[in-house]
Write an enzyme that holds these catalytic residues in place. Structure first.
Site, mmCIF file in Angstrom:
data_model
loop_
_atom_site.group_PDB
_atom_site.id
_atom_site.type_symbol
_atom_site.label_atom_id
_atom_site.label_comp_id
_atom_site.label_asym_id
_atom_site.label_seq_id
_atom_site.Cartn_x
_atom_site.Cartn_y
_atom_site.Cartn_z
ATOM 1 N N PHE A 164 -0.379 -82.598 68.880
ATOM 2 C CA PHE A 164 -1.624 -82.956 68.799
ATOM 3 C C PHE A 164 -2.536 -81.616 68.796
ATOM 4 C CE2 PHE A 164 -3.012 -87.515 69.315
ATOM 5 C CZ PHE A 164 -1.870 -87.921 69.197
ATOM 6 N N LYS A 208 -2.537 -74.462 63.520
ATOM 7 C CA LYS A 208 -1.445 -74.484 64.674
ATOM 8 C C LYS A 208 -0.215 -75.556 64.098
ATOM 9 C CE LYS A 208 -4.061 -75.562 68.304
ATOM 10 N NZ LYS A 208 -4.962 -76.155 69.311
ATOM 11 N N LYS A 220 -2.471 -71.541 102.012
ATOM 12 C CA LYS A 220 -3.617 -71.483 101.478
ATOM 13 C C LYS A 220 -4.397 -70.191 101.399
ATOM 14 C CE LYS A 220 -8.011 -74.114 101.816
ATOM 15 N NZ LYS A 220 -8.687 -74.925 102.920
ATOM 16 N N ASP A 230 5.970 -72.524 74.882
ATOM 17 C CA ASP A 230 5.159 -73.727 74.132
ATOM 18 C C ASP A 230 6.428 -74.590 73.864
ATOM 19 O OD1 ASP A 230 4.276 -75.016 71.895
ATOM 20 O OD2 ASP A 230 2.993 -73.321 71.554
ATOM 21 N N ILE A 231 6.162 -75.840 74.522
ATOM 22 C CA ILE A 231 7.259 -77.066 74.510
ATOM 23 C C ILE A 231 7.538 -77.395 73.120
ATOM 24 C CG2 ILE A 231 7.985 -79.016 75.556
ATOM 25 C CD1 ILE A 231 6.060 -78.398 77.871
ATOM 26 N N ASP A 234 -1.759 -73.540 79.254
ATOM 27 C CA ASP A 234 -1.412 -72.400 78.343
ATOM 28 C C ASP A 234 -0.873 -71.233 79.123
ATOM 29 O OD1 ASP A 234 -1.484 -73.415 75.976
ATOM 30 O OD2 ASP A 234 -3.659 -72.793 75.768
ATOM 31 N N LYS A 254 3.374 -73.772 64.683
ATOM 32 C CA LYS A 254 4.492 -74.384 65.453
ATOM 33 C C LYS A 254 5.624 -74.878 64.561
ATOM 34 C CE LYS A 254 1.056 -75.108 69.301
ATOM 35 N NZ LYS A 254 1.088 -75.363 70.637
ATOM 36 N N ASN A 299 -5.680 -78.873 82.933
ATOM 37 C CA ASN A 299 -6.586 -79.191 81.737
ATOM 38 C C ASN A 299 -7.096 -80.608 81.824
ATOM 39 O OD1 ASN A 299 -5.904 -76.919 80.090
ATOM 40 N ND2 ASN A 299 -4.320 -77.856 78.838
HETATM 41 N N1 CTP Z 1 1.868 -77.681 73.344
HETATM 42 C C1 CTP Z 1 3.047 -77.591 74.048
HETATM 43 N N2 CTP Z 1 3.185 -76.498 74.813
HETATM 44 C C2 CTP Z 1 2.217 -75.647 75.213
HETATM 45 C C3 CTP Z 1 1.168 -75.673 74.525
HETATM 46 C C4 CTP Z 1 0.578 -76.847 73.740
HETATM 47 O O1 CTP Z 1 3.860 -78.387 73.855
HETATM 48 N N3 CTP Z 1 2.389 -74.605 76.065
HETATM 49 C C5 CTP Z 1 1.638 -78.782 72.512
HETATM 50 C C6 CTP Z 1 0.683 -80.019 72.891
HETATM 51 O O2 CTP Z 1 1.376 -80.937 73.608
HETATM 52 C C7 CTP Z 1 -0.025 -80.366 71.674
HETATM 53 C C8 CTP Z 1 0.061 -78.888 70.699
HETATM 54 O O3 CTP Z 1 1.124 -78.138 71.345
HETATM 55 O O4 CTP Z 1 0.877 -81.285 70.918
HETATM 56 C C9 CTP Z 1 -1.211 -78.208 70.459
HETATM 57 O O5 CTP Z 1 -1.760 -78.136 71.902
HETATM 58 P P1 CTP Z 1 -3.049 -76.923 71.922
HETATM 59 O O6 CTP Z 1 -3.226 -77.071 73.440
HETATM 60 O O7 CTP Z 1 -4.022 -77.842 71.157
HETATM 61 O O8 CTP Z 1 -2.558 -75.828 71.331
HETATM 62 P P2 CTP Z 1 -2.301 -74.603 71.766
HETATM 63 O O9 CTP Z 1 -1.026 -73.817 71.228
HETATM 64 O O10 CTP Z 1 -2.252 -74.381 73.329
HETATM 65 O O11 CTP Z 1 -3.466 -73.648 71.180
HETATM 66 P P3 CTP Z 1 -4.982 -73.121 71.634
HETATM 67 O O12 CTP Z 1 -5.195 -73.473 73.060
HETATM 68 O O13 CTP Z 1 -5.162 -71.758 71.344
HETATM 69 O O14 CTP Z 1 -5.879 -74.027 70.927
#
Ligand code: CTP
Length: 405
Positions: A327, A341, A293, A310-311, A283, A345, A214
């Site tokens: 965030f 969100k 490779k 999702d941490i 994700d 969460k 990302n």
């Molecule tokens: N986050 C996390 N673990 C993941 C994805 C996201 O801990 N696998 C946390 C990020 O560190 C952030 C929050 O979740 O604090 C939102 O992350 P974001 O990427 O915006 O949300 P997603 O759940 O991935 O939703 P989307 O990609 O559909 O917008």
């Protein structure tokens, strides 16, 4: 929001420069302080003007520089009192052997030494001198006296000296002094708490040379780690691959993939009081990473992607979760998507920013969303946003803790 945002007024320091070769580092320090939004009033001794000019310091600080007790620009001729009125600190960079001796004995024979004697605010000094001068018994006696008097000593360090010798007495670098000064100026909102932070991107390997990641510089997460340390917290920073220097006082866990980040967070989450998920976690990862490779064949290449854990949601679902902050980087419908969100969460506070404005930038504008409403922190440098955010998180964390008693 039920509680208002903590107001942070602009800090003001008097930067004193005395006559040592390390005076050139004061120029860099002023630049760093100004960039951080701190107002700087420079005062120089006569000897300092032999090493660096007041014109340079005036250009960098954006304010007239004072060198003389009787400067007619101060209407009542009280420069020695006026200049430090309302200051949060006087910081002397560099502080020579002679100046330390003056301070230890309360001498006031020029503008800077008189300002130090007449001050009401804290005094921080960064000694800079040759090894023998630092080791001299009189200097050591003076330094011990200054410490007893509550003067904060920044360094010195050991290293190469201007005289060609190596040893103790070398002044700290501008960046180190900057970090010590800004830390000193922060209210200690988080003393006694452990803050766990994720920062940067994750990298999901496809093969030994390719991967999915990302876009994230890590600047916001690192700024929050620094602000939490400055507020007195113990900080564990779990960071994906970034090219930033981590704050020296943080416990740092370097990880690559979301899976590694999850393991590191699992290790620390139960002991954390506050969890701030700033990382841009990928994700998805590829179902099977190739050990070798993958060679180009010219044909289409299909990669099967599987979801990562999702941490943030995992931490928030712990039986006794830390105070969780997420965030949300969105490219559209910022408030609507970020709030959805936050609910999904199950975190009490979500910080929303527009991805196209925030990624890689040095400044940011964020909106805080909780179950009562929204509040926008106007565009400011990431360190400034981080400080306001940490102050707000500390307030919310404490009120939640009090309610659960
Ligand atoms: N986050 C996390 N673990 C993941 C994805 C996201 O801990 N696998 C946390 C990020 O560190 C952030 C929050 O979740 O604090 C939102 O992350 P974001 O990427 O915006 O949300 P997603 O759940 O991935 O939703 P989307 O990609 O559909 O917008």
């Amino acid at each position: 929001m039920a509680e208002s945002i903590v107001e942070m007024r602009q800090k003001r320091i008097v930067l004193g420069i005395t006559g040592g070769i390390a005076a050139y580092k004061a120029a860099d320090l002023v630049r760093l302080l100004i960039k951080d939004g701190i107002e700087v009033q420079v005062v120089m001794t006569e000897a300092a003007c032999g090493f660096i000019t007041p014109v340079t310091m005036q250009a960098l600080s954006g304010k007239p520089v004072f060198t003389d007790m009787w400067d007619a620009r101060i209407a009542d001729n009280m420069a020695h009192i006026e200049l430090s009125r309302g200051a949060d600190a006087i910081v002397v960079v560099p502080a020579t052997t002679d100046f330390l001796a003056k301070l230890a004995n309360g001498l006031a024979d020029d503008l800077l030494s008189t300002l130090c004697v007449a001050r009401e605010c804290p005094l921080l000094v960064a000694p800079a001198m040759n090894r023998q001068m630092w080791e001299n018994k009189a200097t050591q006696r003076n330094v011990a006296q200054l410490a007893r008097d509550g003067v904060v000593l920044l360094g010195p360090a050991s290293g190469d000296q201007a005289c060609g010798e190596v040893g103790m007495g070398r002044m700290l670098e501008a960046q180190q002094i900057f970090e010590a000064v800004t830390a000193f100026l922060q209210p200690k909102f988080l003393t006694g708490t452990h803050v766990l932070i994720t920062a940067g991107p994750t990298f999901e390997a496809i093969d030994p040379v390719r991967g999915i990641t990302n876009r994230s510089s890590g600047k916001m997460g690192y700024a929050i780690a620094r602000a939490a340390l400055d507020a007195g917290a113990k900080v564990t920073l779990v960071t994906g691959p970034v090219s930033l220097e981590a704050p020296a006082a943080a416990r740092v866990e370097r990880v690559e993939s979301a899976g590694d980040m999850f393991e590191a967070v699992k290790k620390h989450a139960k002991a954390a009081d506050i969890f701030i998920g700033v990382a841009a976690v990928a994700d998805y990862r590829v179902a099977k990473t190739s050990k070798q490779k993958i060679k180009k064949t010219g044909a289409d290449l299909d990669l099967k992607l599987v979801p990562n854990p999702d941490i943030l949601a995992w931490v928030a679902a712990l039986p006794k979760p830390p105070f969780c902050v997420g965030f949300a980087a969105e490219s559209q419908k910022l408030h609507e998507f970020a709030d959805a969100k936050r609910r999904r969460k199950k975190v009490p506070l979500m910080v929303a920013n527009l991805a196209q404005d925030a990624i890689g930038a040095d400044d940011n504008e964020v909106t805080l969303l909780d179950d009562i409403g929204t509040h926008t922190l106007p565009r400011a440098s990431k360190p400034e946003i981080a400080r306001q955010l940490v102050a707000h998180i500390a307030k919310r964390y404490k009120s939640r803790k009090n309610k659960s008693r």
